[in-house]
Design a protein around this motif. Structure first.
Motif, mmCIF file in Angstrom:
data_model
loop_
_atom_site.group_PDB
_atom_site.id
_atom_site.type_symbol
_atom_site.label_atom_id
_atom_site.label_comp_id
_atom_site.label_asym_id
_atom_site.label_seq_id
_atom_site.Cartn_x
_atom_site.Cartn_y
_atom_site.Cartn_z
ATOM 1 N N VAL A 55 91.337 43.387 44.355
ATOM 2 C CA VAL A 55 90.918 43.659 45.732
ATOM 3 C C VAL A 55 89.677 42.848 46.084
ATOM 4 N N LEU A 56 88.762 42.697 45.150
ATOM 5 C CA LEU A 56 87.561 41.898 45.406
ATOM 6 C C LEU A 56 87.947 40.455 45.727
ATOM 7 N N VAL A 57 88.877 39.899 44.988
ATOM 8 C CA VAL A 57 89.350 38.538 45.262
ATOM 9 C C VAL A 57 89.927 38.463 46.673
ATOM 10 N N GLU A 58 90.743 39.450 47.052
ATOM 11 C CA GLU A 58 91.336 39.472 48.396
ATOM 12 C C GLU A 58 90.268 39.515 49.472
ATOM 13 N N ARG A 59 89.286 40.395 49.292
ATOM 14 C CA ARG A 59 88.234 40.546 50.302
ATOM 15 C C ARG A 59 87.390 39.280 50.409
ATOM 16 N N LEU A 60 87.080 38.674 49.282
ATOM 17 C CA LEU A 60 86.292 37.437 49.307
ATOM 18 C C LEU A 60 87.045 36.335 50.035
ATOM 19 N N LYS A 61 88.335 36.233 49.803
ATOM 20 C CA LYS A 61 89.140 35.231 50.499
ATOM 21 C C LYS A 61 89.161 35.497 52.007
ATOM 22 N N GLU A 62 89.294 36.772 52.383
ATOM 23 C CA GLU A 62 89.303 37.134 53.805
ATOM 24 C C GLU A 62 87.966 36.802 54.462
ATOM 25 N N LEU A 63 86.869 37.153 53.801
ATOM 26 C CA LEU A 63 85.543 36.872 54.355
ATOM 27 C C LEU A 63 85.290 35.369 54.429
ATOM 28 N N GLU A 64 85.817 34.629 53.466
ATOM 29 C CA GLU A 64 85.688 33.168 53.504
ATOM 30 C C GLU A 64 86.507 32.603 54.665
ATOM 31 N N LYS A 65 87.707 33.114 54.857
ATOM 32 C CA LYS A 65 88.562 32.667 55.967
ATOM 33 C C LYS A 65 87.908 32.939 57.315
ATOM 34 N N GLU A 66 87.175 34.048 57.425
ATOM 35 C CA GLU A 66 86.488 34.409 58.671
ATOM 36 C C GLU A 66 85.185 33.641 58.867
ATOM 37 N N GLY A 67 84.779 32.863 57.863
ATOM 38 C CA GLY A 67 83.552 32.070 57.981
ATOM 39 C C GLY A 67 82.291 32.869 57.729
ATOM 40 N N ILE A 68 82.418 34.033 57.083
ATOM 41 C CA ILE A 68 81.263 34.891 56.818
ATOM 42 C C ILE A 68 80.618 34.533 55.483
ATOM 43 N N ILE A 69 81.430 34.124 54.527
ATOM 44 C CA ILE A 69 80.907 33.664 53.248
ATOM 45 C C ILE A 69 81.508 32.300 52.937
ATOM 46 N N THR A 70 80.894 31.652 51.986
ATOM 47 C CA THR A 70 81.428 30.385 51.492
ATOM 48 C C THR A 70 81.365 30.417 49.981
ATOM 49 N N ARG A 71 82.229 29.650 49.375
ATOM 50 C CA ARG A 71 82.265 29.565 47.910
ATOM 51 C C ARG A 71 81.793 28.166 47.531
ATOM 52 N N ASN A 72 80.713 28.112 46.785
ATOM 53 C CA ASN A 72 80.143 26.831 46.351
ATOM 54 C C ASN A 72 80.394 26.637 44.868
ATOM 55 N N TYR A 73 80.846 25.454 44.512
ATOM 56 C CA TYR A 73 81.120 25.119 43.117
ATOM 57 C C TYR A 73 79.938 24.381 42.527
ATOM 58 N N SER A 74 79.631 24.664 41.282
ATOM 59 C CA SER A 74 78.550 23.999 40.573
ATOM 60 C C SER A 74 78.953 22.563 40.259
ATOM 61 N N CYS A 75 78.031 21.655 40.412
ATOM 62 C CA CYS A 75 78.299 20.246 40.108
ATOM 63 C C CYS A 75 78.544 20.047 38.611
ATOM 64 N N ASN A 76 77.858 20.838 37.794
ATOM 65 C CA ASN A 76 77.956 20.674 36.343
ATOM 66 C C ASN A 76 79.190 21.341 35.750
ATOM 67 N N GLU A 77 79.594 22.461 36.326
ATOM 68 C CA GLU A 77 80.722 23.206 35.781
ATOM 69 C C GLU A 77 81.736 23.458 36.885
ATOM 70 N N SER A 78 82.911 22.879 36.757
ATOM 71 C CA SER A 78 83.919 23.034 37.810
ATOM 72 C C SER A 78 84.438 24.459 37.897
ATOM 73 N N SER A 79 84.331 25.222 36.799
ATOM 74 C CA SER A 79 84.833 26.594 36.816
ATOM 75 C C SER A 79 83.782 27.589 37.315
ATOM 76 N N ARG A 80 82.567 27.138 37.471
ATOM 77 C CA ARG A 80 81.491 28.045 37.905
ATOM 78 C C ARG A 80 81.295 27.910 39.419
ATOM 79 N N SER A 81 81.405 29.035 40.098
ATOM 80 C CA SER A 81 81.193 29.023 41.544
ATOM 81 C C SER A 81 80.396 30.253 41.947
#
Length: 113
Positions: A55-81
């Motif tokens: 459910v947390l993954v779903e909510r984060l995706k929804e909030l990202e789609k609405e432009g309320i949050i963004t997901r930033n990836y680390s330059c050093n680690e592609s799996s770390r965001s």
């Protein structure tokens, strides 16, 4: 005089806002990001332990789609965001604070169990 359903309409913007903020867990996710800044998924999950990872993954995706949050990836680690509020999301701070004030005044401890 009684209003019929066709005579009364909600403001579409207000209705949209509550469809986002009124969804279970969204307010808490926003509050955690307001209070703690950017968070990794595991940190959000630890701070809101009542929500399942799915459910947390779903909510984060929804909030990202609405432009309320963004997901930033680390330059050093592609799996770390990290998830962080956008300007649109950060602009909710006053509203969230007012909701906290209202809940302190009107929600009893018995209602929280």
């Amino acid at each position: 005089m009684e209003l019929t359903q066709t005579e009364f309409t909600l403001c579409p913007k207000f209705e949209k806002t509550f469809s986002i903020l009124g969804k279970k867990w969204n307010g808490l996710i926003i509050d955690v990001l307001l209070e703690n800044g950017p968070q990794r998924f595991v940190d959000l999950s630890a701070k809101i332990p009542m929500v399942s990872d799915r459910v947390l993954v779903e909510r984060l995706k929804e909030l990202e789609k609405e432009g309320i949050i963004t997901r930033n990836y680390s330059c050093n680690e592609s799996s770390r965001s990290e998830y962080m509020l956008t300007n649109k999301g950060a602009d909710l701070q006053k509203a969230i604070v007012q909701l906290q004030v209202w809940s302190e005044k009107w929600v009893t401890p018995e209602e929280c169990s």
